[in-house]
Design an enzyme around this catalytic site. Structure first.
Site, PDB file in Angstrom:
ATOM      1  N   HIS A 261       1.127   4.134   7.326  1.00 14.43           N
ATOM      2  CA  HIS A 261       1.325   4.716   5.992  1.00 14.43           C
ATOM      3  C   HIS A 261       2.054   6.049   6.068  1.00 14.43           C
ATOM      4  CE1 HIS A 261      -2.115   1.892   5.523  1.00 14.43           C
ATOM      5  NE2 HIS A 261      -1.361   1.529   4.486  1.00 14.43           N
TER       6      HIS A 261
ATOM      7  N   SER B 265       0.815  -1.219   0.000  1.00 10.27           N
ATOM      8  CA  SER B 265       0.000   0.000   0.000  1.00 10.27           C
ATOM      9  C   SER B 265       0.845   1.265   0.000  1.00 10.27           C
ATOM     10  CB  SER B 265      -0.926   0.012   1.222  1.00 10.27           C
ATOM     11  OG  SER B 265      -0.178  -0.086   2.427  1.00 10.27           O
TER      12      SER B 265
ATOM     13  N   ASP C 225      -1.173   7.473  10.383  1.00 14.50           N
ATOM     14  CA  ASP C 225      -2.063   6.453  10.933  1.00 14.50           C
ATOM     15  C   ASP C 225      -1.276   5.346  11.626  1.00 14.50           C
ATOM     16  OD1 ASP C 225      -0.982   4.956   8.864  1.00 14.50           O
ATOM     17  OD2 ASP C 225      -2.836   4.796   7.711  1.00 14.50           O
TER      18      ASP C 225
END
Length: 270
Positions: free
Chosen positions: A214, A15, A211
Site C-alpha cells: 500500500h 484497496s 507495508d
C-alpha cells in the site's frame, strides 16, 4: 435545484483507491483531487480492498447504473486502477479469490474501458505500482509461501498489459510502475532482483510502500501528479482550470437581487 447537480469523477479500484482518503503527513490522494476540482466535479471513491479485475468487471456496470443520469453525460472521468491483487501468486486457497492471469486481466480492462466509452466517460487506466517484496512476505504472515508472493517483474507485465489496452483505445494511462522506478532512480533489473527472497543491495522501498503493497503519502503524491498530467494530456477539456465553477463568485452577487445572480448561466442550463 438542477443547477447544483455536479458532474462526477469516479475513482474505481482496489484497496489503494479505498485507502486514498485516509493518509496523513500532509497529503491525501482523493482530497487533493477533490480540492483541485472543487465547485466543478464531485470526486467519488469506489475502492474495494482485495478486489481484482474479475470482480471489477462485474461491479462497474452496477456503479454506472447508480451514478449515471438518463442522458449518460454526467460522469466525466473514471480511473480504473486494478492489477495489484491480480498479480499475487501465493500458494494457498485464498489466492484463487485474488489472482488473475495477465491475459484475463487485459481482457477485463478492455471490457471496462469499452463500457466507459459507451457511456461517454473518459477513462484513465492506472497500472499497478512496484512492491517491496520482502515486506510483502511479512505483510502476509497468515499466508506463508516459499516463493515471492509477487515480483516486480510480474507487476511490470501487468502494467504493460494495462498500457496496451490504453493504447488500443487511445485513452489515458498512468504508468505507476515506472513513475516509482524513476523517482527512486532504479533500473528495471534492480527492481526485478528485489524478490524478497534474499538481500537487495539497493536498500528499501519503504518510503513508497510501507507495508510492501500500500502507498505512502509520497507515493500517492507521485500518483496524483501523474494522474493530473495524464488528464491534461489526453482530455484537455477536463483540465480543472477549464471547467466552470458552480455558482457565481461571491463579490459578483447583487445584494438586492440574489435570485438572478446566484447562478451562472451554465448552472441554469443544467
Amino acid at each position: 435545484m438542477p443547477g447544483l447537480r455536479y458532474d462526477k469523477f469516479i475513482l474505481f479500484g482496489d484497496s489503494i483507491t479505498q485507502f486514498s482518503n485516509s493518509q496523513q503527513d500532509g497529503f491525501a490522494f482523493q482530497p487533493a483531487i477533490q480540492d483541485l476540482y472543487q465547485r466543478k466535479l464531485d470526486v467519488i471513491n469506489r475502492g474495494y480492498s482485495g478486489y481484482n479485475s474479475n470482480h471489477a468487471r462485474e461491479i462497474l456496470p452496477e456503479i454506472l447504473k447508480a451514478e449515471l443520469n438518463s442522458a449518460k453525460d454526467n460522469v466525466k472521468l473514471l480511473t480504473i486502477f486494478f492489477g495489484t491483487n491480480d498479480a499475487f501468486q501465493i500458494e494457498d486457497e485464498t489466492n484463487k479469490v485474488q489472482s488473475v492471469e495477465v491475459e484475463k486481466y487485459k481482457e477485463n480492462l478492455n471490457a471496462m474501458v469499452e463500457l466507459a466509452l459507451a457511456n461517454n466517460i473518459k477513462p484513465v487506466i492506472v497500472g499497478p505500482g512496484i512492491h517491496d517484496c520482502k515486506r510483502v512476505r511479512l505483510f502476509f504472515t497468515d499466508r506463508p509461501t516459499e516463493k515471492a508472493p509477487v515480483t516486480n517483474k510480474r507487476l511490470l507485465d501487468y502494467s504493460n498489459a494495462a498500457k496496451e489496452v490504453a493504447a488500443k483505445h487511445k485513452v489515458a494511462f498512468v504508468d505507476t510502475w515506472n513513475a516509482f522506478r524513476e523517482y527512486g532512480g532504479w533500473t528495471e533489473q534492480q527492481l526485478f532482483d528485489a524478490t524478497g527472497l534474499g538481500e537487495w543491495e539497493v536498500g528499501t522501498l519503504e518510503h513508497l510502500v510501507p507495508d510492501g503493497v500500500h502507498f505512502s503519502p509520497l507515493a500517492y503524491k507521485i500518483l496524483y501528479e501523474k494522474l493530473i498530467e495524464a488528464i491534461d494530456k489526453n482530455y484537455p477539456e477536463l483540465n480543472a482550470d477549464k471547467l466552470p465553477e458552480k455558482l457565481s463568485y461571491w463579490r459578483d452577487l447583487d445584494p438586492s437581487n440574489y435570485k438572478n445572480l446566484i447562478f451562472n448561466k451554465g448552472d441554469l442550463d443544467n
